[in-house]
Design a protein around this motif. Structure first.
Motif, short mmCIF file in Angstrom:
data_model
loop_
_atom_site.label_atom_id
_atom_site.label_comp_id
_atom_site.label_asym_id
_atom_site.label_seq_id
_atom_site.Cartn_x
_atom_site.Cartn_y
_atom_site.Cartn_z
N LYS A 179 3.11 38.49 10.22
CA LYS A 179 2.97 39.37 11.38
C LYS A 179 1.64 39.09 12.09
O LYS A 179 1.58 38.99 13.32
CB LYS A 179 3.04 40.82 10.91
CG LYS A 179 3.09 41.83 12.03
CD LYS A 179 3.21 43.24 11.47
CE LYS A 179 2.76 44.22 12.54
NZ LYS A 179 2.32 45.47 12.04
N ASN A 180 0.58 38.92 11.31
CA ASN A 180 -0.74 38.61 11.90
C ASN A 180 -0.71 37.28 12.64
O ASN A 180 -1.29 37.15 13.73
CB ASN A 180 -1.80 38.54 10.80
CG ASN A 180 -2.28 39.91 10.40
OD1 ASN A 180 -1.96 40.89 11.06
ND2 ASN A 180 -3.02 39.99 9.30
N LEU A 181 -0.04 36.30 12.03
CA LEU A 181 0.03 34.98 12.66
C LEU A 181 0.73 35.05 14.01
O LEU A 181 0.28 34.45 15.00
CB LEU A 181 0.77 33.99 11.74
CG LEU A 181 -0.05 33.40 10.60
CD1 LEU A 181 0.84 32.74 9.57
CD2 LEU A 181 -1.08 32.40 11.12
N LEU A 182 1.84 35.76 14.03
CA LEU A 182 2.59 35.86 15.28
C LEU A 182 1.79 36.62 16.34
O LEU A 182 1.82 36.27 17.51
CB LEU A 182 3.95 36.54 15.03
CG LEU A 182 4.92 35.73 14.14
CD1 LEU A 182 6.22 36.49 13.93
CD2 LEU A 182 5.22 34.37 14.74
N SER A 189 8.41 33.84 17.18
CA SER A 189 9.11 33.58 15.92
C SER A 189 8.32 32.58 15.09
O SER A 189 7.49 31.83 15.62
CB SER A 189 10.51 33.03 16.19
OG SER A 189 10.40 31.71 16.71
N THR A 190 8.62 32.57 13.79
CA THR A 190 7.93 31.62 12.91
C THR A 190 8.36 30.20 13.25
O THR A 190 7.60 29.26 13.05
CB THR A 190 8.25 31.91 11.43
OG1 THR A 190 9.66 31.92 11.25
CG2 THR A 190 7.66 33.24 11.00
N VAL A 195 6.95 24.80 14.68
CA VAL A 195 7.16 23.65 15.58
C VAL A 195 5.85 23.23 16.22
O VAL A 195 5.49 22.05 16.26
CB VAL A 195 8.20 24.01 16.67
CG1 VAL A 195 8.16 23.01 17.81
CG2 VAL A 195 9.59 24.07 16.07
N GLU A 196 5.08 24.21 16.69
CA GLU A 196 3.81 23.91 17.36
C GLU A 196 2.82 23.29 16.36
O GLU A 196 2.16 22.29 16.66
CB GLU A 196 3.23 25.20 17.94
CG GLU A 196 1.95 25.02 18.72
CD GLU A 196 2.19 24.80 20.20
OE1 GLU A 196 3.34 24.46 20.56
OE2 GLU A 196 1.26 24.96 20.99
N ALA A 197 2.75 23.89 15.16
CA ALA A 197 1.78 23.41 14.17
C ALA A 197 2.11 21.98 13.74
O ALA A 197 1.22 21.13 13.61
CB ALA A 197 1.77 24.34 12.95
N ALA B 137 21.19 38.13 12.24
CA ALA B 137 19.79 37.68 12.16
C ALA B 137 19.64 36.65 11.05
O ALA B 137 18.94 35.65 11.20
CB ALA B 137 18.87 38.86 11.92
N ASN B 138 20.31 36.89 9.92
CA ASN B 138 20.24 35.92 8.81
C ASN B 138 20.84 34.59 9.20
O ASN B 138 20.33 33.52 8.84
CB ASN B 138 20.96 36.48 7.57
CG ASN B 138 20.12 37.53 6.87
OD1 ASN B 138 18.91 37.58 7.04
ND2 ASN B 138 20.77 38.39 6.10
N ALA B 139 21.95 34.65 9.94
CA ALA B 139 22.59 33.40 10.39
C ALA B 139 21.64 32.65 11.32
O ALA B 139 21.50 31.43 11.24
CB ALA B 139 23.90 33.71 11.12
N LEU B 140 20.95 33.40 12.18
CA LEU B 140 19.99 32.78 13.10
C LEU B 140 18.84 32.15 12.32
O LEU B 140 18.40 31.04 12.62
CB LEU B 140 19.46 33.85 14.06
CG LEU B 140 18.57 33.36 15.19
CD1 LEU B 140 19.31 32.40 16.10
CD2 LEU B 140 18.06 34.54 16.02
N LEU B 141 18.38 32.87 11.30
CA LEU B 141 17.29 32.35 10.46
C LEU B 141 17.72 31.07 9.76
O LEU B 141 16.94 30.12 9.66
CB LEU B 141 16.90 33.38 9.41
CG LEU B 141 15.81 34.37 9.79
CD1 LEU B 141 15.64 35.38 8.67
CD2 LEU B 141 14.50 33.66 10.05
#
Lengths: 207, 357
Positions: A179-182, A189-190, A195-197, B137-141
């Protein structure tokens, strides 16, 4: 005459390095390789004085892993790690592998020949800090050690449970860091974060 | 007797109050005799049942069969359909109502004397929606995870391209600088030192663009050529018998094994030649690698795997290949490598491999 092994899979970079060495008086290029694992074999004969080792080499062979093996089988061979990636763990891994020096191809202010000369004199050359990159709206220098670990594990495709187990923390702590990273980066999204990293060479888990 | 007599006139009003309370429940309740004839059915149960069957509760046993028989998608929520822990079973049903709400029906027997049959109905619409959202959401993940893994598998190539571009830009910049210096000296009088510096700069740029270093000489199979070259450097030739794998992943595994065999042969057995025998059968390459090193120098049975052999074995196993180190008067590496893209048949991603450097 110093016998040098160049390990660099990019032809343009390899040619540039060979040219620099060719212009210097006391260096003889024993071989120029693309694959770091082959460099380990080449050093077995004990006739290589210096290895200029790229990190990301052909067939995804890690120059850092190869450097560690070279230092085991031929401790007298000096190894200079070269990279253009700002991957934050490379310097620490190079030190752990007992490499002699470390050179950033694009960010270093010291030229390669100066690094080589200092290394052969027994004066290790190490960067003062890892180059920073921009991740979203964040400068990577502002990331904590733990946040860097979390990004690395996310980039490896680990689930939150696996990250928690690897870092010996609870899943809630993992979620807290994410959460902090975002929030810090402004990513939604992670996946965007990873992707960026990875795209900027900040995290390269394969090496 | 007198106490009971005092309560008797209140019974109808008491019954009415109980009835009113049960009818105001948001859940459906149906209490029946074991045969199914209803004793108490509240308003909500009759409403919900009427939506589904077109009639109120007449017999609980018949009702349950009727509800179980509703199998078209507009009425039924099928097994595993976003319900998680509320998945249907023998005594549990979950059904869509025409108004879009989702109701769960639970049947149980109330043990005692006499026994009663109870059917309850609960509105689980919100829970169902949340479960559906979670599933999506899980499918998207999972999809994002797959894209992430695909990105990582290509990232080495992408980064190499970037490095190449960077060096090309430097060469371009060097050329640009020389052109600018030339233009400047043409338009303004410069010293002989300036002109000498310009000539040196041009020499450097031209040399960089035209020099063909030794590393340019690459054969058809540059990876194998390079390995052969380093083998010659350490005084141990590699003899290939049979056609080595040409598929990229199989070829990479093959060369990794030859390299490891070469390393061990030179370091531990003083070998001067390594022989690699390859045959292809039934979509797999069978490879045996041996050397002419000293038998006494080799480890006795069984071969003790060091870091190199152990790491190689793990790599082979992750790619769906087999690997064995045999010792009988010398160490022979024996392996079977799938000719197709290794590992993709298993649909796995090498997370374990990615963890190590």
């Amino acid at each position: 005459m110093v016998r040098v092994l160049v390990v660099e899979d990019s032809k343009v970079a390899r040619d540039a390095i060979l040219r620099w060495l060719g212009n210097a008086a006391n260096y003889e290029v024993a071989a120029a390789l693309e694959n770091a694992a082959n460099a380990v074999v080449a050093c077995m004969g004990g006739h290589i004085d210096l290895v200029l080792m790229d990190v990301c080499t052909a067939d995804d062979e890690s120059g850092l892993a190869a450097a560690a093996r070279i230092k085991e089988i031929s401790p007298g061979t000096r190894v200079v790690i070269m990279t253009s990636m700002p991957e934050h763990s490379f310097v620490a891994k190079a030190r752990a592998a007992h490499c002699d020096s470390f050179w950033y191809k694009e960010y270093g202010e010291t030229g390669l020949l100066d690094v080589i000369e200092a290394t052969m004199r027994g004066e290790p050359v190490w960067p003062d800090e890892t180059p920073t990159v921009t991740l979203g709206i964040l400068n990577s220098a502002e990331l904590t050690r733990r946040e860097l670990d979390v990004i690395r594990l996310l980039a490896q495709g680990c689930t939150y449970e696996e990250i928690a187990a690897d870092l010996t923390v609870s899943i809630n702590t993992v979620k807290y860091h994410i959460k902090n990273l975002l929030t810090k980066t402004g990513f939604r999204s992670t996946l965007q974060l990873v992707v960026e990293a990875v795209d900027k060479g900040f995290v390269l888990p394969k090496y | 007797m007198l106490a009971c007599a005092r309560w008797l006139p209140l019974l109808p009003r008491l019954r009415g109050s109980i009835r009113e309370s049960i009818d105001s429940l948001p859940e459906g309740v149906c209490l029946c005799r074991p045969g199914g004839s209803p004793i108490l059915v509240n308003k909500k149960m009759n409403e919900v049942v009427a939506h589904l069957t077109g009639h109120v509760v007449l017999n609980a046993v018949t009702l349950w069969s009727e509800l179980s028989g509703i199998s078209d998608r507009s009425g039924a929520v099928l097994d595993g359909d976003h319900l998680g822990t509320w998945s249907p079973g023998e005594d549990t049903l979950a059904l869509h109502l025409p108004d879009g709400s989702v109701w769960q029906f639970m049947r149980r027997v109330l043990e005692g004397t006499p026994r009663y049959l109870q059917i309850e109905a609960f509105d689980i619409s919100k829970l169902y929606e949340y479960a559906k959202d979670l599933s999506e959401a899980n499918a998207l993940l999972r999809e994002q995870g797959a894209r992430q893994r695909a990105l990582l598998s290509n990232i080495a190539g992408i980064n190499r391209e970037k490095e190449l571009l960077s060096f090309k830009m430097r060469a371009h910049n060097g050329l640009g600088s020389c052109l600018l210096m030339t233009q400047h000296l043409r338009s303004a009088a410069g010293s002989s030192q300036d002109r000498a510096a310009l000539v040196d700069a041009w020499r450097g740029v031209i040399s960089g663009l035209t020099t063909a270093p030794r590393s340019d000489v690459r054969g058809i199979d540059p990876s194998r050529d390079e390995l052969d070259m380093v083998a010659d450097m350490v005084g141990c030739g590699i003899e290939y018998h049979g056609e080595p794998p040409s598929e990229p992943r199989a070829a990479t595994l093959f060369l990794a094994a030859v390299r490891e065999a070469l390393t061990n042969a030179v370091r531990h057995a003083g070998a001067t030649a390594v022989a690699v025998r390859t045959t292809k059968r039934d979509g797999r390459y069978h490879v045996e690698i041996s050397d002419n090193g000293s038998a006494e120098a080799h480890a006795p049975e069984p071969v003790r795997e060091g870091v190199g052999l152990g790491s190689l074995r793990r790599r082979f196993e992750q790619e769906g290949a087999t690997f064995e180190a045999r010792s009988s008067g010398g160490v022979t590496l024996v392996m079977d490598i799938p000719a197709d893209d290794c590992g993709e048949a298993n649909g796995t991603t090498d997370v374990e491999g990615v963890r190590t450097w």
